[in-house]
Design a protein around this motif. Structure first.
Motif, mmCIF file in Angstrom:
data_model
loop_
_atom_site.group_PDB
_atom_site.id
_atom_site.type_symbol
_atom_site.label_atom_id
_atom_site.label_comp_id
_atom_site.label_asym_id
_atom_site.label_seq_id
_atom_site.Cartn_x
_atom_site.Cartn_y
_atom_site.Cartn_z
ATOM 1 N N GLN A 85 0.836 -1.207 0.000
ATOM 2 C CA GLN A 85 0.000 0.000 0.000
ATOM 3 C C GLN A 85 0.870 1.255 0.000
ATOM 4 O O GLN A 85 0.590 2.221 -0.724
ATOM 5 N N TRP A 86 1.907 1.246 0.808
ATOM 6 C CA TRP A 86 2.793 2.412 0.903
ATOM 7 C C TRP A 86 3.463 2.676 -0.444
ATOM 8 O O TRP A 86 3.515 3.811 -0.913
ATOM 9 N N VAL A 87 3.955 1.600 -1.073
ATOM 10 C CA VAL A 87 4.611 1.762 -2.371
ATOM 11 C C VAL A 87 3.619 2.200 -3.437
ATOM 12 O O VAL A 87 3.924 3.032 -4.291
ATOM 13 N N ALA A 88 2.406 1.654 -3.388
ATOM 14 C CA ALA A 88 1.390 2.028 -4.377
ATOM 15 C C ALA A 88 1.078 3.519 -4.312
ATOM 16 O O ALA A 88 0.757 4.148 -5.322
ATOM 17 N N ARG A 90 3.298 5.898 -3.076
ATOM 18 C CA ARG A 90 4.471 6.762 -3.066
ATOM 19 C C ARG A 90 5.565 6.383 -4.047
ATOM 20 O O ARG A 90 6.471 7.170 -4.297
ATOM 21 N N GLY A 91 5.506 5.189 -4.600
ATOM 22 C CA GLY A 91 6.537 4.760 -5.532
ATOM 23 C C GLY A 91 6.412 5.433 -6.880
ATOM 24 O O GLY A 91 5.392 6.069 -7.194
ATOM 25 N N ASP A 92 7.462 5.304 -7.694
ATOM 26 C CA ASP A 92 7.360 5.797 -9.066
ATOM 27 C C ASP A 92 6.275 4.999 -9.781
ATOM 28 O O ASP A 92 5.850 3.941 -9.299
ATOM 29 N N PRO A 93 5.768 5.479 -10.912
ATOM 30 C CA PRO A 93 4.620 4.824 -11.555
ATOM 31 C C PRO A 93 4.789 3.324 -11.794
ATOM 32 O O PRO A 93 3.840 2.557 -11.622
ATOM 33 N N VAL A 94 5.997 2.905 -12.168
ATOM 34 C CA VAL A 94 6.219 1.474 -12.430
ATOM 35 C C VAL A 94 6.102 0.676 -11.136
ATOM 36 O O VAL A 94 5.439 -0.366 -11.075
ATOM 37 N N LEU A 95 6.751 1.157 -10.070
ATOM 38 C CA LEU A 95 6.672 0.451 -8.791
ATOM 39 C C LEU A 95 5.264 0.515 -8.207
ATOM 40 O O LEU A 95 4.796 -0.448 -7.603
ATOM 41 N N ALA A 96 4.589 1.639 -8.374
ATOM 42 C CA ALA A 96 3.235 1.771 -7.840
ATOM 43 C C ALA A 96 2.296 0.742 -8.477
ATOM 44 O O ALA A 96 1.493 0.104 -7.780
ATOM 45 N N LYS A 97 2.402 0.572 -9.782
ATOM 46 C CA LYS A 97 1.565 -0.419 -10.456
ATOM 47 C C LYS A 97 1.931 -1.828 -10.009
ATOM 48 O O LYS A 97 1.051 -2.674 -9.773
ATOM 49 N N ALA A 98 3.242 -2.083 -9.858
ATOM 50 C CA ALA A 98 3.680 -3.407 -9.407
ATOM 51 C C ALA A 98 3.147 -3.703 -8.010
ATOM 52 O O ALA A 98 2.752 -4.840 -7.712
ATOM 53 N N ALA A 99 3.111 -2.690 -7.139
ATOM 54 C CA ALA A 99 2.606 -2.884 -5.783
ATOM 55 C C ALA A 99 1.115 -3.219 -5.793
ATOM 56 O O ALA A 99 0.652 -4.095 -5.057
ATOM 57 N N SER A 100 0.359 -2.531 -6.622
ATOM 58 C CA SER A 100 -1.077 -2.828 -6.733
ATOM 59 C C SER A 100 -1.301 -4.233 -7.276
ATOM 60 O O SER A 100 -2.179 -4.965 -6.800
ATOM 61 N N TRP A 129 0.550 10.500 -1.056
ATOM 62 C CA TRP A 129 1.009 11.881 -1.111
ATOM 63 C C TRP A 129 0.928 12.423 -2.531
ATOM 64 O O TRP A 129 0.620 11.700 -3.471
ATOM 65 N N LYS A 130 1.187 13.675 -2.687
ATOM 66 C CA LYS A 130 1.280 14.283 -4.016
ATOM 67 C C LYS A 130 2.688 14.853 -4.161
ATOM 68 O O LYS A 130 2.931 16.029 -3.827
ATOM 69 N N PRO A 131 3.620 14.023 -4.623
ATOM 70 C CA PRO A 131 5.007 14.480 -4.682
ATOM 71 C C PRO A 131 5.242 15.478 -5.798
ATOM 72 O O PRO A 131 4.442 15.612 -6.723
ATOM 73 N N GLN A 132 6.362 16.207 -5.670
ATOM 74 C CA GLN A 132 6.809 17.049 -6.771
ATOM 75 C C GLN A 132 7.057 16.154 -7.989
ATOM 76 O O GLN A 132 7.500 15.022 -7.864
ATOM 77 N N ALA A 133 6.774 16.638 -9.162
ATOM 78 C CA ALA A 133 6.895 15.817 -10.374
ATOM 79 C C ALA A 133 8.358 15.427 -10.619
ATOM 80 O O ALA A 133 9.258 16.270 -10.564
ATOM 81 N N ASP A 134 8.581 14.140 -10.871
ATOM 82 C CA ASP A 134 9.915 13.682 -11.229
ATOM 83 C C ASP A 134 10.296 14.254 -12.591
ATOM 84 O O ASP A 134 9.479 14.282 -13.518
ATOM 85 N N ARG A 135 11.537 14.673 -12.722
ATOM 86 C CA ARG A 135 12.030 15.155 -14.009
ATOM 87 C C ARG A 135 13.112 14.230 -14.535
ATOM 88 O O ARG A 135 13.989 14.623 -15.293
#
Length: 239
Positions: A85-88, A90-100, A129-135
């Motif tokens: 849940q935490w990774v989903a 807060r993780g980058d999009p690839v990790l967030a999807k993998a966590a879900s 959270w709503k992090p600053q956009a990764d560049r």
């Protein structure tokens, strides 16, 4: 705890430790006696489990040994779901999807009686959270960490000044609402932290930095420990 389950748990304890584990430590974790641990170790060795060591010194499971994993316990399920849940969130999009996806796979794999621990867990991560956009492509940064390759950054500091850095990425960290790349900086000849939202440009180089990722990480951990010790010493002196 049944003896068969205890034997599996002993293998798990030895598998996760890089140093010898004493019978006292095993007995304390399993809430049993040292005598029972000695008997269980002897039984495992008799079944050709590659365990080295002796009473009073500690035991080590040799590399290369594998066995089917135990069915997850309710606590293990909730731990895995909480982490996912935490990774989903807060993780980058690839990790967030993998966590879900991981949560869905756990729900599908466990027996019906354990499914509520996945779908209705007693513990929950705080809202996303709503992090600053990764560049920079954080998923590719993670790939370069595993590959031991360098990254060239155009990086903006807090005042907006841009510098060019070649870094050896160590790990991706999280701080409040920003993601960080911890890396060895060739320019500063030291470990530095780079916010992903301040990256102006990035080139993922084919060049390797020449250190195994585990070695580089160990050096950073040592560096960080020295920083903390120095900070603690200054704080104590100020008091």
């Amino acid at each position: 705890m049944r003896r068969a389950e205890r034997l599996f748990q002993i293998i798990q304890i030895l598998r996760r430790s890089r140093a010898p584990v004493t019978a006292d430590a095993i007995a304390a974790e399993l809430e049993t006696s040292k005598r029972s641990v000695y008997r269980d170790i002897a039984a495992l060795v008799g079944q050709r489990a590659p365990i080295r060591g002796e009473a009073g010194v500690g035991y080590v499971l040799e590399a290369g040994f594998d066995m089917p994993p135990l069915m997850l316990t309710p606590d293990e399920i909730e731990a895995a779901v909480l982490g996912a849940q935490w990774v989903a969130g807060r993780g980058d999009p690839v990790l967030a999807k993998a966590a879900s996806d991981l949560i869905s796979k756990i729900a599908a794999a466990v027996p019906d009686r354990l499914r509520p621990y996945v779908l209705e867990p007693a513990a929950a991560a705080s809202p996303a959270w709503k992090p600053q956009a990764d560049r920079i492509d954080v998923a590719q940064v993670r790939a370069w960490i595993h590959a031991g390759r360098k990254i060239r950054l155009d990086y903006s500091d807090e005042a907006g000044a841009i510098s060019e850095r070649v870094i050896w990425p160590v790990t991706v960290g999280y701080r409040e609402t920003v993601r960080m790349i911890i890396a060895w900086c060739e320019l500063r000849e030291a470990f530095r932290t780079f916010r992903t939202d301040r990256v102006v440009g990035a080139d993922f180089l084919d060049e390797r930095h020449g250190k195994r990722p585990a070695v580089l990480r160990a050096e950073w951990i040592k560096f960080r420990a020295a920083e903390i010790a120095a900070w603690t010493s200054r704080e104590n002196a100020a008091c």
